[in-house]
Design an enzyme around this catalytic site. Sequence first.
Site, PDB file in Angstrom:
ATOM      1  N   TYR A   1      34.384  10.255  36.138  1.00  0.00           N
ATOM      2  CA  TYR A   1      34.002   9.903  34.762  1.00  0.00           C
ATOM      3  C   TYR A   1      33.333  11.075  34.049  1.00  0.00           C
ATOM      4  O   TYR A   1      32.338  10.901  33.358  1.00  0.00           O
ATOM      5  CB  TYR A   1      33.081   8.673  34.764  1.00  0.00           C
ATOM      6  CG  TYR A   1      33.627   7.536  35.596  1.00  0.00           C
ATOM      7  CD1 TYR A   1      34.706   6.775  35.132  1.00  0.00           C
ATOM      8  CD2 TYR A   1      33.104   7.251  36.851  1.00  0.00           C
ATOM      9  CE1 TYR A   1      35.245   5.762  35.900  1.00  0.00           C
ATOM     10  CE2 TYR A   1      33.637   6.234  37.632  1.00  0.00           C
ATOM     11  CZ  TYR A   1      34.701   5.494  37.150  1.00  0.00           C
ATOM     12  OH  TYR A   1      35.233   4.491  37.911  1.00  0.00           O
TER      13      TYR A   1
ATOM     14  N   TYR B   1      35.092  -5.521  36.861  1.00  0.00           N
ATOM     15  CA  TYR B   1      35.589  -4.190  37.212  1.00  0.00           C
ATOM     16  C   TYR B   1      36.422  -4.316  38.482  1.00  0.00           C
ATOM     17  O   TYR B   1      35.961  -4.883  39.479  1.00  0.00           O
ATOM     18  CB  TYR B   1      34.439  -3.198  37.453  1.00  0.00           C
ATOM     19  CG  TYR B   1      34.944  -1.863  37.950  1.00  0.00           C
ATOM     20  CD1 TYR B   1      35.464  -0.923  37.058  1.00  0.00           C
ATOM     21  CD2 TYR B   1      34.960  -1.552  39.303  1.00  0.00           C
ATOM     22  CE1 TYR B   1      35.971   0.288  37.510  1.00  0.00           C
ATOM     23  CE2 TYR B   1      35.469  -0.345  39.769  1.00  0.00           C
ATOM     24  CZ  TYR B   1      35.971   0.569  38.868  1.00  0.00           C
ATOM     25  OH  TYR B   1      36.490   1.766  39.314  1.00  0.00           O
TER      26      TYR B   1
ATOM     27  N   ASP C   1      38.000 -10.317  44.525  1.00  0.00           N
ATOM     28  CA  ASP C   1      37.769  -8.899  44.776  1.00  0.00           C
ATOM     29  C   ASP C   1      36.359  -8.756  45.329  1.00  0.00           C
ATOM     30  O   ASP C   1      35.387  -8.800  44.583  1.00  0.00           O
ATOM     31  CB  ASP C   1      37.955  -8.121  43.461  1.00  0.00           C
ATOM     32  CG  ASP C   1      37.636  -6.635  43.599  1.00  0.00           C
ATOM     33  OD1 ASP C   1      37.102  -6.226  44.648  1.00  0.00           O
ATOM     34  OD2 ASP C   1      37.917  -5.893  42.640  1.00  0.00           O
TER      35      ASP C   1
ATOM     36  N   LYS D   1      35.073  -0.387  50.210  1.00  0.00           N
ATOM     37  CA  LYS D   1      33.723   0.193  50.178  1.00  0.00           C
ATOM     38  C   LYS D   1      32.999   0.185  51.529  1.00  0.00           C
ATOM     39  O   LYS D   1      33.164   1.120  52.293  1.00  0.00           O
ATOM     40  CB  LYS D   1      32.913  -0.467  49.066  1.00  0.00           C
ATOM     41  CG  LYS D   1      33.400  -0.010  47.683  1.00  0.00           C
ATOM     42  CD  LYS D   1      32.398  -0.203  46.565  1.00  0.00           C
ATOM     43  CE  LYS D   1      32.747   0.634  45.351  1.00  0.00           C
ATOM     44  NZ  LYS D   1      33.393  -0.088  44.264  1.00  0.00           N
TER      45      LYS D   1
HETATM   46  C1  LIG Z   1      34.699   0.047  43.656  1.00  0.00           C
HETATM   47  C2  LIG Z   1      35.458  -1.170  43.310  1.00  0.00           C
HETATM   48  C3  LIG Z   1      36.863  -1.145  43.213  1.00  0.00           C
HETATM   49  C4  LIG Z   1      37.665   0.115  43.381  1.00  0.00           C
HETATM   50  O1  LIG Z   1      37.568   0.679  44.648  1.00  0.00           O
HETATM   51  P1  LIG Z   1      37.937   2.230  44.883  1.00  0.00           P
HETATM   52  O2  LIG Z   1      37.821   2.423  46.337  1.00  0.00           O
HETATM   53  O3  LIG Z   1      36.921   3.002  44.076  1.00  0.00           O
HETATM   54  O4  LIG Z   1      39.309   2.432  44.358  1.00  0.00           O
HETATM   55  C5  LIG Z   1      37.505  -2.339  42.926  1.00  0.00           C
HETATM   56  N1  LIG Z   1      36.816  -3.486  42.752  1.00  0.00           N
HETATM   57  C6  LIG Z   1      35.479  -3.534  42.843  1.00  0.00           C
HETATM   58  C7  LIG Z   1      34.778  -4.846  42.669  1.00  0.00           C
HETATM   59  C8  LIG Z   1      34.749  -2.389  43.109  1.00  0.00           C
HETATM   60  O5  LIG Z   1      33.405  -2.437  43.176  1.00  0.00           O
END
Ligand SMILES: *Cc1c(COP(=O)(O)O)cnc(C)c1O
Length: 437
Positions: A22, A154, A255, A284
Amino acid sequence: MSETLGTSRLLALDKQHVWHPYSPMPGQAAPLVVDSAAGVRLRIAEPGGGTHELIDGMSSWWSAVHGYNHPVLNEAARAQLDRMSHVMFGGLTHEPAVRLAARLVEMTPEPLQHVFFSGSGSVSVEVAIKMCLQYWRSLGRPLKRRLLTWRGGYHGDTWQPMSVCDPDGGMHALWSGALPRQVFAQAPPSGFDAPPDPAYAAHLSEMIARHAHELAAVIVEPVVQNAGGMRFHAPAYLATLRDACDEHGVLLIFDEIATGFGRTGTLFAAEHAGVSPDVLCVGKALTGGYLSMAATLCTSRVADGISRGEVPVLAHGPTCMANPLAAAIADASLNLLLEQDWQREVKRIEARLRDGLAPASDLPGVRDVRVLGAIGVVQLDHRLDAAAMATATRAAAREGVWLRPFGDLIYTMPPYIATDADVTRICAAVRAAATAA
Ligand SMILES: *Cc1c(COP(=O)(O)O)cnc(C)c1O
């Protein structure tokens, strides 16, 4: 190895050539140079020579839950390195991937039975969306190809995930006309403990009913909207989504890339609601922050649907899919998590964050202070520009802590190994950053 660059030369080359997240090119604010890291501490190299330590308040964006340079994870990496660091996954398989998949199936709700590995969270969301669209295509319903989400979310930075990020915060304006157009419900009312609002639940059900004919899936972050604003909502809305999706024939994707593996106080955030999705994304913290790896899990119903189609395969196959090194470390990391009383550690950090951040409510310019599990957030009444962000970051660093504020938020999600004393210092740094910003 060639000799080291030296911190000043490193920073000059970084500014000239290296793009940061960013950020503009060339970079404006000089990043800190991390020489090494151990436990919860980052060792920062100073331009004039010498080093100092910062406590990491960010867990490297939710991932380093066990801290850095962990002997158990290092050993898992070394042992796997001596066997093989990578081998293709088409037509081949290996123990690290199989063990990890079986463990993920065991850890997650019963209906989730199948695991697709990828290299990053964003790609795991792409795969989740592809699974859902292909499911309906296979069933002869190709017009069910849109997604519904709520505002404030997000889901990553690649194309389909971007289309379900918050349309105001997610730079949609820049891409209007280029991104797929999805269906947005209003953002969930704030507050984990807030009594669920029946009018909002009705709004969700109504939106799903109205668009069901064109919807492949609903996708949300359960309980905590992360990079979209660090907002918490009542778990009951997840049950509303599940019921409406079942009633109207729409798949449900959770997610849990940020919330998975204990961060909110339950192993997965959806457990607060006792609700299970059709498709689940994790990433993550999966590898304890050692390597980039993510996974998309789905039910047998979704997999069977895809397999009955005209094209009976899931047409996706990352080059480094199920990377053995990452999988071996992930398995060791999950082992480490489950063999300790992680719930007690997260509760302990939660209590320290509540104590330490409460005084921030009285600071001028602070709109809200909230804590859930090992997540602490101070929301300001103004957005930080680049200069204010740098000021806030410096104020935290003076307290010996690494923080990375964004938007109107100064927030922390410490590694689970952070001691009470570490968390107390992190809270002091959050307050200092909020005061300075
Ligand atoms: C960080 C994140 C993503 C994207 O993951 P990357 O490994 O950065 O591509 C997708 N969804 C959520 C909720 C996130 O926190």
